[in-house]
Scaffold this motif. Structure first.
Motif, mmCIF file in Angstrom:
data_model
loop_
_atom_site.group_PDB
_atom_site.id
_atom_site.type_symbol
_atom_site.label_atom_id
_atom_site.label_comp_id
_atom_site.label_asym_id
_atom_site.label_seq_id
_atom_site.Cartn_x
_atom_site.Cartn_y
_atom_site.Cartn_z
ATOM 1 N N ARG A 25 81.418 108.198 46.810
ATOM 2 C CA ARG A 25 81.529 107.341 45.626
ATOM 3 C C ARG A 25 80.770 107.958 44.457
ATOM 4 N NH1 ARG A 25 82.351 101.767 44.718
ATOM 5 N NH2 ARG A 25 81.909 101.308 42.548
ATOM 6 N N ALA A 26 79.580 108.498 44.736
ATOM 7 C CA ALA A 26 78.801 109.124 43.669
ATOM 8 C C ALA A 26 79.544 110.320 43.084
ATOM 9 C CB ALA A 26 77.434 109.568 44.207
ATOM 10 N N ASN A 27 80.171 111.133 43.943
ATOM 11 C CA ASN A 27 80.932 112.282 43.458
ATOM 12 C C ASN A 27 82.134 111.836 42.622
ATOM 13 O OD1 ASN A 27 79.166 113.958 44.794
ATOM 14 N ND2 ASN A 27 80.479 114.235 46.582
ATOM 15 N N ALA A 28 82.816 110.791 43.073
ATOM 16 C CA ALA A 28 83.965 110.285 42.323
ATOM 17 C C ALA A 28 83.543 109.711 40.979
ATOM 18 C CB ALA A 28 84.695 109.232 43.151
ATOM 19 N N GLU A 29 82.386 109.046 40.943
ATOM 20 C CA GLU A 29 81.888 108.497 39.674
ATOM 21 C C GLU A 29 81.577 109.623 38.684
ATOM 22 O OE1 GLU A 29 81.971 105.577 38.676
ATOM 23 O OE2 GLU A 29 81.830 104.175 40.366
ATOM 24 N N GLN A 30 81.064 110.729 39.178
ATOM 25 C CA GLN A 30 80.808 111.866 38.298
ATOM 26 C C GLN A 30 82.109 112.404 37.708
ATOM 27 O OE1 GLN A 30 77.976 113.594 37.162
ATOM 28 N NE2 GLN A 30 76.975 111.698 37.809
ATOM 29 N N LEU A 31 83.144 112.473 38.528
ATOM 30 C CA LEU A 31 84.444 112.912 38.018
ATOM 31 C C LEU A 31 84.968 111.929 36.971
ATOM 32 C CD1 LEU A 31 86.308 114.069 41.259
ATOM 33 C CD2 LEU A 31 85.296 115.497 39.486
ATOM 34 N N ARG A 32 84.784 110.658 37.233
ATOM 35 C CA ARG A 32 85.269 109.627 36.310
ATOM 36 C C ARG A 32 84.593 109.747 34.944
ATOM 37 N NH1 ARG A 32 85.010 103.135 37.668
ATOM 38 N NH2 ARG A 32 86.371 102.415 35.980
ATOM 39 N N ALA A 33 83.307 110.130 34.936
ATOM 40 C CA ALA A 33 82.549 110.208 33.685
ATOM 41 C C ALA A 33 82.718 111.542 32.965
ATOM 42 C CB ALA A 33 81.062 109.968 33.969
ATOM 43 N N ALA A 34 83.335 112.528 33.621
ATOM 44 C CA ALA A 34 83.413 113.873 33.054
ATOM 45 C C ALA A 34 84.387 113.937 31.882
ATOM 46 C CB ALA A 34 83.833 114.862 34.133
ATOM 47 N N ASP A 35 84.046 114.750 30.904
ATOM 48 C CA ASP A 35 84.923 115.039 29.772
ATOM 49 C C ASP A 35 85.338 116.499 29.832
ATOM 50 O OD1 ASP A 35 84.701 112.471 28.596
ATOM 51 O OD2 ASP A 35 82.734 113.038 27.788
ATOM 52 N N GLY A 36 86.402 116.844 29.136
ATOM 53 C CA GLY A 36 86.736 118.255 28.999
ATOM 54 C C GLY A 36 88.082 118.617 29.590
ATOM 55 N N ASP A 37 88.164 119.860 30.070
ATOM 56 C CA ASP A 37 89.407 120.482 30.481
ATOM 57 C C ASP A 37 90.061 119.738 31.654
ATOM 58 O OD1 ASP A 37 90.907 122.587 32.273
ATOM 59 O OD2 ASP A 37 90.872 123.374 30.226
ATOM 60 N N ALA A 38 91.334 119.327 31.466
ATOM 61 C CA ALA A 38 92.031 118.547 32.491
ATOM 62 C C ALA A 38 92.291 119.360 33.753
ATOM 63 C CB ALA A 38 93.350 118.027 31.923
ATOM 64 N N LYS A 39 92.548 120.656 33.607
ATOM 65 C CA LYS A 39 92.821 121.486 34.776
ATOM 66 C C LYS A 39 91.577 121.621 35.652
ATOM 67 C CE LYS A 39 96.681 124.174 32.926
ATOM 68 N NZ LYS A 39 97.193 125.530 32.588
ATOM 69 N N ALA A 40 90.423 121.773 35.025
ATOM 70 C CA ALA A 40 89.179 121.852 35.790
ATOM 71 C C ALA A 40 88.908 120.530 36.488
ATOM 72 C CB ALA A 40 88.008 122.224 34.866
ATOM 73 N N LEU A 41 89.178 119.423 35.812
ATOM 74 C CA LEU A 41 88.984 118.106 36.400
ATOM 75 C C LEU A 41 89.921 117.914 37.597
ATOM 76 C CD1 LEU A 41 87.518 115.369 36.167
ATOM 77 C CD2 LEU A 41 89.382 114.614 34.669
ATOM 78 N N ALA A 42 91.172 118.354 37.442
ATOM 79 C CA ALA A 42 92.135 118.243 38.536
ATOM 80 C C ALA A 42 91.693 119.067 39.739
ATOM 81 C CB ALA A 42 93.513 118.695 38.061
ATOM 82 N N LYS A 43 91.120 120.222 39.483
ATOM 83 C CA LYS A 43 90.640 121.078 40.569
ATOM 84 C C LYS A 43 89.533 120.387 41.353
ATOM 85 C CE LYS A 43 88.896 125.721 41.508
ATOM 86 N NZ LYS A 43 88.509 127.039 40.912
ATOM 87 N N GLN A 44 88.623 119.745 40.644
ATOM 88 C CA GLN A 44 87.525 119.042 41.306
ATOM 89 C C GLN A 44 88.030 117.807 42.051
ATOM 90 O OE1 GLN A 44 84.301 120.092 41.512
ATOM 91 N NE2 GLN A 44 85.104 121.944 40.567
ATOM 92 N N ALA A 45 89.010 117.115 41.476
ATOM 93 C CA ALA A 45 89.587 115.946 42.146
ATOM 94 C C ALA A 45 90.290 116.371 43.432
ATOM 95 C CB ALA A 45 90.560 115.226 41.218
ATOM 96 N N ALA A 46 91.003 117.499 43.383
ATOM 97 C CA ALA A 46 91.673 118.005 44.579
ATOM 98 C C ALA A 46 90.651 118.394 45.653
ATOM 99 C CB ALA A 46 92.550 119.201 44.221
ATOM 100 N N ALA A 47 89.531 118.973 45.220
ATOM 101 C CA ALA A 47 88.484 119.353 46.171
ATOM 102 C C ALA A 47 87.886 118.125 46.847
ATOM 103 C CB ALA A 47 87.393 120.153 45.462
ATOM 104 N N LEU A 48 87.648 117.061 46.067
ATOM 105 C CA LEU A 48 87.109 115.837 46.645
ATOM 106 C C LEU A 48 88.107 115.207 47.606
ATOM 107 C CD1 LEU A 48 84.937 113.708 46.912
ATOM 108 C CD2 LEU A 48 85.786 112.633 44.812
ATOM 109 N N ALA A 49 89.387 115.210 47.241
ATOM 110 C CA ALA A 49 90.415 114.680 48.137
ATOM 111 C C ALA A 49 90.431 115.461 49.446
ATOM 112 C CB ALA A 49 91.787 114.747 47.468
ATOM 113 N N GLY A 50 90.297 116.773 49.349
ATOM 114 C CA GLY A 50 90.265 117.609 50.548
ATOM 115 C C GLY A 50 89.074 117.306 51.431
ATOM 116 N N ASP A 51 87.915 117.056 50.814
ATOM 117 C CA ASP A 51 86.722 116.713 51.590
ATOM 118 C C ASP A 51 86.884 115.362 52.283
ATOM 119 O OD1 ASP A 51 85.504 119.070 50.900
ATOM 120 O OD2 ASP A 51 84.105 118.180 49.453
ATOM 121 N N LEU A 52 87.470 114.408 51.583
ATOM 122 C CA LEU A 52 87.663 113.078 52.160
ATOM 123 C C LEU A 52 88.626 113.108 53.346
ATOM 124 C CD1 LEU A 52 87.914 111.012 48.855
ATOM 125 C CD2 LEU A 52 86.085 110.846 50.549
ATOM 126 N N ALA A 53 89.598 114.011 53.312
ATOM 127 C CA ALA A 53 90.597 114.100 54.377
ATOM 128 C C ALA A 53 90.256 115.167 55.418
ATOM 129 C CB ALA A 53 91.963 114.396 53.761
#
Length: 281
Positions: A75-103
């Motif tokens: 949840r803490a990692n997801a909240e950090q992603l939610r608060a992040a600003d900037g490049d959408a591709k970098a954000l998508a990469k981090q979201a994909a990494a978190l999804a991979g960790d969760l699964a």
């Protein structure tokens, strides 16, 4: 800018994970699976051009935050992603990494010993209880390979099936932790006699409770120390528990499994702290 954002997001998630306040509970599993699916959908939907894609990705991250238990590292990692600003591709990469960790599920190369618990979740501190189990151990002389071969020859000569995990116990050496012994777990505590066999010894490990934290990758010294410090931080905030033995690692993969497909755990034996004035048992 893109690489700077990715680095900042990685550092932020690593720092927040230290502040995990809620132990992992098996009832969290469905919520983690839902969050992983939502994030994966958001990453795919985020590939749309322009602001629409960004909005879809951010909506998915917000939904994942709502799914994950408050106080968890995820949840803490997801909240950090939610608060992040900037490049959408970098954000998508981090979201994909978190999804991979969760699964994430470890590569299963061998069976667990009877009654011995295994992988539950990645990157979340949990309390785990082990029953009595039998293992063959040897001193860590000549590095990991120097310890591996006497153990391997023992189970081969005695027709004992290889299991996972491989246990490495540590010892305090001044202010640092050093690897003291390696052990292979027997499939059952009924197999073979307790005995000394040359450089190795077959012993029974009594029931114990551990604080454990699992990680992808290799159990390199720096990573092991980082995970140990996270658990020490949790123990400092929960004085009802105290350390009951030396740190150990549990490794689940052979050298044939590489990179982020690998999995290991750092564990600290613990016990409830005796009440003031009460004799420790």
């Amino acid at each position: 800018m893109r690489h700077a954002l990715a680095a900042a997001l990685f550092l932020a998630t690593a720092q927040v994970a230290v502040a995990q306040t809620r132990l992992y509970d098996p009832v969290d599993a469905p919520a983690r699976a839902t969050a992983a699916a939502v994030l994966s959908y958001g990453v795919a939907a985020g590939k749309s051009d322009g602001d629409v894609g960004v909005e879809r990705l951010r909506a998915a991250i917000a939904t994942a935050c709502a799914c994950l238990p408050a106080g968890s590292a995820a949840r803490a990692n997801a909240e950090q992603l939610r608060a992040a600003d900037g490049d959408a591709k970098a954000l998508a990469k981090q979201a994909a990494a978190l999804a991979g960790d969760l699964a994430f599920r470890p590569v299963a190369e061998a069976e667990l010993p009877a009654g011995v618990p295994g992988f539950a979740v990645l990157d979340e501190i949990e309390v785990r209880t082990y029953p009595t189990y039998r293992m063959v151990k040897t001193a860590m002389k000549g590095g990991s390979m120097g310890a591996f071969w006497p153990l391997f020859n023992h189970i081969k000569d005695n027709e004992i099936a290889m299991t996972t995990p491989v246990q490495v116990d540590y010892a305090e050496d001044g202010e640092r932790q050093r690897e003291a012994s390696m052990a292979f777990l027997y499939g059952s505590p009924d197999l073979g006699p307790l005995r000394k066999d040359g450089a190795v010894e077959v012993v029974d490990v009594p029931p114990l409770t551990v604080l454990t934290l699992g990680s992808r990758g290799y159990d390199r010294k720096g990573r092991v120390e980082e995970l140990r410090e996270r658990m020490n931080g949790w123990l400092a905030d929960h004085p009802e528990w105290e350390v009951a033995g030396p740190m150990r690692t549990m490794g689940y993969n052979s050298p044939s499994v590489a990179g982020n497909r690998r999995y290991f755990e750092v564990q600290i034996p613990i016990k409830p702290k005796a009440a003031k004035g009460q004799d420790a048992q």
